[in-house]
Scaffold this motif. Structure first.
Motif, PDB file in Angstrom:
ATOM      1  N   VAL A   1       1.588   2.600 -12.859  1.00  0.00           N
ATOM      2  CA  VAL A   1       0.891   2.426 -11.586  1.00  0.00           C
ATOM      3  C   VAL A   1       0.745   3.749 -10.838  1.00  0.00           C
ATOM      4  O   VAL A   1      -0.348   4.098 -10.378  1.00  0.00           O
ATOM      5  CB  VAL A   1       1.620   1.391 -10.692  1.00  0.00           C
ATOM      6  CG1 VAL A   1       0.965   1.293  -9.331  1.00  0.00           C
ATOM      7  CG2 VAL A   1       1.657   0.035 -11.359  1.00  0.00           C
ATOM      8  N   CYS A   2       1.823   4.497 -10.731  1.00  0.00           N
ATOM      9  CA  CYS A   2       1.765   5.743  -9.948  1.00  0.00           C
ATOM     10  C   CYS A   2       0.832   6.763 -10.591  1.00  0.00           C
ATOM     11  O   CYS A   2       0.077   7.444  -9.894  1.00  0.00           O
ATOM     12  CB  CYS A   2       3.164   6.319  -9.782  1.00  0.00           C
ATOM     13  SG  CYS A   2       4.213   5.304  -8.730  1.00  0.00           S
ATOM     14  N   GLY A   3       0.850   6.864 -11.904  1.00  0.00           N
ATOM     15  CA  GLY A   3      -0.034   7.801 -12.587  1.00  0.00           C
ATOM     16  C   GLY A   3      -1.491   7.406 -12.448  1.00  0.00           C
ATOM     17  O   GLY A   3      -2.362   8.255 -12.209  1.00  0.00           O
ATOM     18  N   ALA A   4      -1.774   6.108 -12.592  1.00  0.00           N
ATOM     19  CA  ALA A   4      -3.150   5.628 -12.434  1.00  0.00           C
ATOM     20  C   ALA A   4      -3.623   5.824 -10.996  1.00  0.00           C
ATOM     21  O   ALA A   4      -4.774   6.212 -10.759  1.00  0.00           O
ATOM     22  CB  ALA A   4      -3.247   4.157 -12.836  1.00  0.00           C
ATOM     23  N   THR A   5      -2.741   5.591 -10.035  1.00  0.00           N
ATOM     24  CA  THR A   5      -3.093   5.808  -8.626  1.00  0.00           C
ATOM     25  C   THR A   5      -3.419   7.272  -8.373  1.00  0.00           C
ATOM     26  O   THR A   5      -4.428   7.589  -7.725  1.00  0.00           O
ATOM     27  CB  THR A   5      -1.942   5.370  -7.706  1.00  0.00           C
ATOM     28  OG1 THR A   5      -1.694   3.979  -7.902  1.00  0.00           O
ATOM     29  CG2 THR A   5      -2.266   5.626  -6.248  1.00  0.00           C
ATOM     30  N   ALA A   6      -2.597   8.162  -8.882  1.00  0.00           N
ATOM     31  CA  ALA A   6      -2.835   9.593  -8.691  1.00  0.00           C
ATOM     32  C   ALA A   6      -4.142  10.022  -9.356  1.00  0.00           C
ATOM     33  O   ALA A   6      -4.932  10.763  -8.760  1.00  0.00           O
ATOM     34  CB  ALA A   6      -1.667  10.394  -9.246  1.00  0.00           C
ATOM     35  N   ALA A   7      -4.379   9.534 -10.578  1.00  0.00           N
ATOM     36  CA  ALA A   7      -5.608   9.905 -11.287  1.00  0.00           C
ATOM     37  C   ALA A   7      -6.844   9.412 -10.550  1.00  0.00           C
ATOM     38  O   ALA A   7      -7.821  10.158 -10.365  1.00  0.00           O
ATOM     39  CB  ALA A   7      -5.578   9.348 -12.707  1.00  0.00           C
ATOM     40  N   ILE A   8      -6.819   8.165 -10.097  1.00  0.00           N
ATOM     41  CA  ILE A   8      -7.959   7.607  -9.369  1.00  0.00           C
ATOM     42  C   ILE A   8      -8.169   8.354  -8.053  1.00  0.00           C
ATOM     43  O   ILE A   8      -9.301   8.671  -7.684  1.00  0.00           O
ATOM     44  CB  ILE A   8      -7.774   6.088  -9.145  1.00  0.00           C
ATOM     45  CG1 ILE A   8      -7.956   5.353 -10.470  1.00  0.00           C
ATOM     46  CG2 ILE A   8      -8.730   5.558  -8.082  1.00  0.00           C
ATOM     47  CD1 ILE A   8      -7.635   3.878 -10.417  1.00  0.00           C
ATOM     48  N   SER A   9      -7.093   8.671  -7.365  1.00  0.00           N
ATOM     49  CA  SER A   9      -7.207   9.385  -6.087  1.00  0.00           C
ATOM     50  C   SER A   9      -7.788  10.785  -6.278  1.00  0.00           C
ATOM     51  O   SER A   9      -8.685  11.196  -5.535  1.00  0.00           O
ATOM     52  CB  SER A   9      -5.839   9.473  -5.407  1.00  0.00           C
ATOM     53  OG  SER A   9      -5.368   8.180  -5.107  1.00  0.00           O
ATOM     54  N   VAL A  10      -7.298  11.505  -7.274  1.00  0.00           N
ATOM     55  CA  VAL A  10      -7.795  12.862  -7.513  1.00  0.00           C
ATOM     56  C   VAL A  10      -9.250  12.835  -7.961  1.00  0.00           C
ATOM     57  O   VAL A  10     -10.084  13.600  -7.461  1.00  0.00           O
ATOM     58  CB  VAL A  10      -6.898  13.596  -8.538  1.00  0.00           C
ATOM     59  CG1 VAL A  10      -7.545  14.884  -9.015  1.00  0.00           C
ATOM     60  CG2 VAL A  10      -5.526  13.876  -7.941  1.00  0.00           C
ATOM     61  N   LEU A  11      -9.585  11.954  -8.897  1.00  0.00           N
ATOM     62  CA  LEU A  11     -10.981  11.853  -9.347  1.00  0.00           C
ATOM     63  C   LEU A  11     -11.898  11.422  -8.204  1.00  0.00           C
ATOM     64  O   LEU A  11     -13.029  11.897  -8.095  1.00  0.00           O
ATOM     65  CB  LEU A  11     -11.097  10.881 -10.518  1.00  0.00           C
ATOM     66  CG  LEU A  11     -10.538  11.373 -11.849  1.00  0.00           C
ATOM     67  CD1 LEU A  11     -10.444  10.223 -12.843  1.00  0.00           C
ATOM     68  CD2 LEU A  11     -11.385  12.501 -12.400  1.00  0.00           C
ATOM     69  N   GLY A  12     -11.422  10.515  -7.355  1.00  0.00           N
ATOM     70  CA  GLY A  12     -12.213  10.096  -6.195  1.00  0.00           C
ATOM     71  C   GLY A  12     -12.437  11.229  -5.220  1.00  0.00           C
ATOM     72  O   GLY A  12     -13.528  11.382  -4.665  1.00  0.00           O
ATOM     73  N   MET A  13     -11.413  12.055  -5.022  1.00  0.00           N
ATOM     74  CA  MET A  13     -11.572  13.203  -4.125  1.00  0.00           C
ATOM     75  C   MET A  13     -12.536  14.230  -4.715  1.00  0.00           C
ATOM     76  O   MET A  13     -13.332  14.819  -3.988  1.00  0.00           O
ATOM     77  CB  MET A  13     -10.222  13.849  -3.837  1.00  0.00           C
ATOM     78  CG  MET A  13      -9.391  13.049  -2.857  1.00  0.00           C
ATOM     79  SD  MET A  13      -7.894  13.916  -2.371  1.00  0.00           S
ATOM     80  CE  MET A  13      -6.771  13.362  -3.634  1.00  0.00           C
ATOM     81  N   ILE A  14     -12.471  14.440  -6.012  1.00  0.00           N
ATOM     82  CA  ILE A  14     -13.397  15.377  -6.657  1.00  0.00           C
ATOM     83  C   ILE A  14     -14.830  14.869  -6.518  1.00  0.00           C
ATOM     84  O   ILE A  14     -15.730  15.611  -6.152  1.00  0.00           O
ATOM     85  CB  ILE A  14     -13.029  15.588  -8.136  1.00  0.00           C
ATOM     86  CG1 ILE A  14     -11.723  16.365  -8.243  1.00  0.00           C
ATOM     87  CG2 ILE A  14     -14.150  16.300  -8.883  1.00  0.00           C
ATOM     88  CD1 ILE A  14     -11.144  16.420  -9.637  1.00  0.00           C
ATOM     89  N   GLY A  15     -15.031  13.598  -6.808  1.00  0.00           N
ATOM     90  CA  GLY A  15     -16.376  13.023  -6.740  1.00  0.00           C
ATOM     91  C   GLY A  15     -16.903  12.845  -5.338  1.00  0.00           C
ATOM     92  O   GLY A  15     -18.110  12.898  -5.103  1.00  0.00           O
ATOM     93  N   GLY A  16     -16.025  12.639  -4.372  1.00  0.00           N
ATOM     94  CA  GLY A  16     -16.462  12.421  -2.994  1.00  0.00           C
ATOM     95  C   GLY A  16     -16.395  13.673  -2.156  1.00  0.00           C
ATOM     96  O   GLY A  16     -17.409  14.195  -1.700  1.00  0.00           O
ATOM     97  N   CYS A  17     -15.202  14.189  -1.977  1.00  0.00           N
ATOM     98  CA  CYS A  17     -15.021  15.366  -1.121  1.00  0.00           C
ATOM     99  C   CYS A  17     -15.596  16.625  -1.740  1.00  0.00           C
ATOM    100  O   CYS A  17     -16.133  17.480  -1.044  1.00  0.00           O
ATOM    101  CB  CYS A  17     -13.537  15.584  -0.832  1.00  0.00           C
ATOM    102  SG  CYS A  17     -12.753  14.187  -0.023  1.00  0.00           S
TER     103      CYS A  17
END
Length: 119
Positions: free
Chosen positions: A36-52
């Motif tokens: 869970v923690c790894g998937a959360t971190a991966a999704i958060s980082v990829l989301g920040m790259i794609g959004g921010c």
């Protein structure tokens, strides 16, 4: 503003986010996204790259149109939800919070893409 290469890069990032979430749900035995923690971190980082990472530098230098203001006021609570759910998921390893991170990220991508297509 029409859809451009940045929207394509954001769509690619969202595709990777979706891939991570689906692999996690399917029980993938992968080093980072299998938990869970790894998937959360991966999704958060990829989301920040794609959004921010794809945001325009001049976004706040000129007055916002009413449609831009609508989309921005829609995106702000979604971003807050994504951040809060990510922190909660990292602290508690909650699968439900991971789902909230994924769906908030998906909604943010959709709002941004609709904003660009509407202009």
């Amino acid at each position: 503003m029409r859809v451009n290469w940045k929207d394509g890069a954001a769509a690619l990032s969202m595709g990777l986010v979706s891939g991570v979430y689906v692999m996690f749900l399917r029980g993938a035995e992968l080093p980072v996204i299998g938990e869970v923690c790894g998937a959360t971190a991966a999704i958060s980082v990829l989301g920040m790259i794609g959004g921010c990472g794809m945001v325009s530098a001049d976004l706040f230098e000129k007055p916002l149109s009413p449609i831009d203001r609508f989309f921005m006021t829609t995106a702000m609570p979604l971003a807050g939800l994504a951040l809060a759910a990510a922190v909660f998921s990292l602290v508690t390893a909650s699968v439900g919070a991971l789902g909230a991170v994924f769906f908030a990220t998906l909604a943010l991508w959709l709002v941004a893409t609709l904003r660009h297509a509407a202009r």
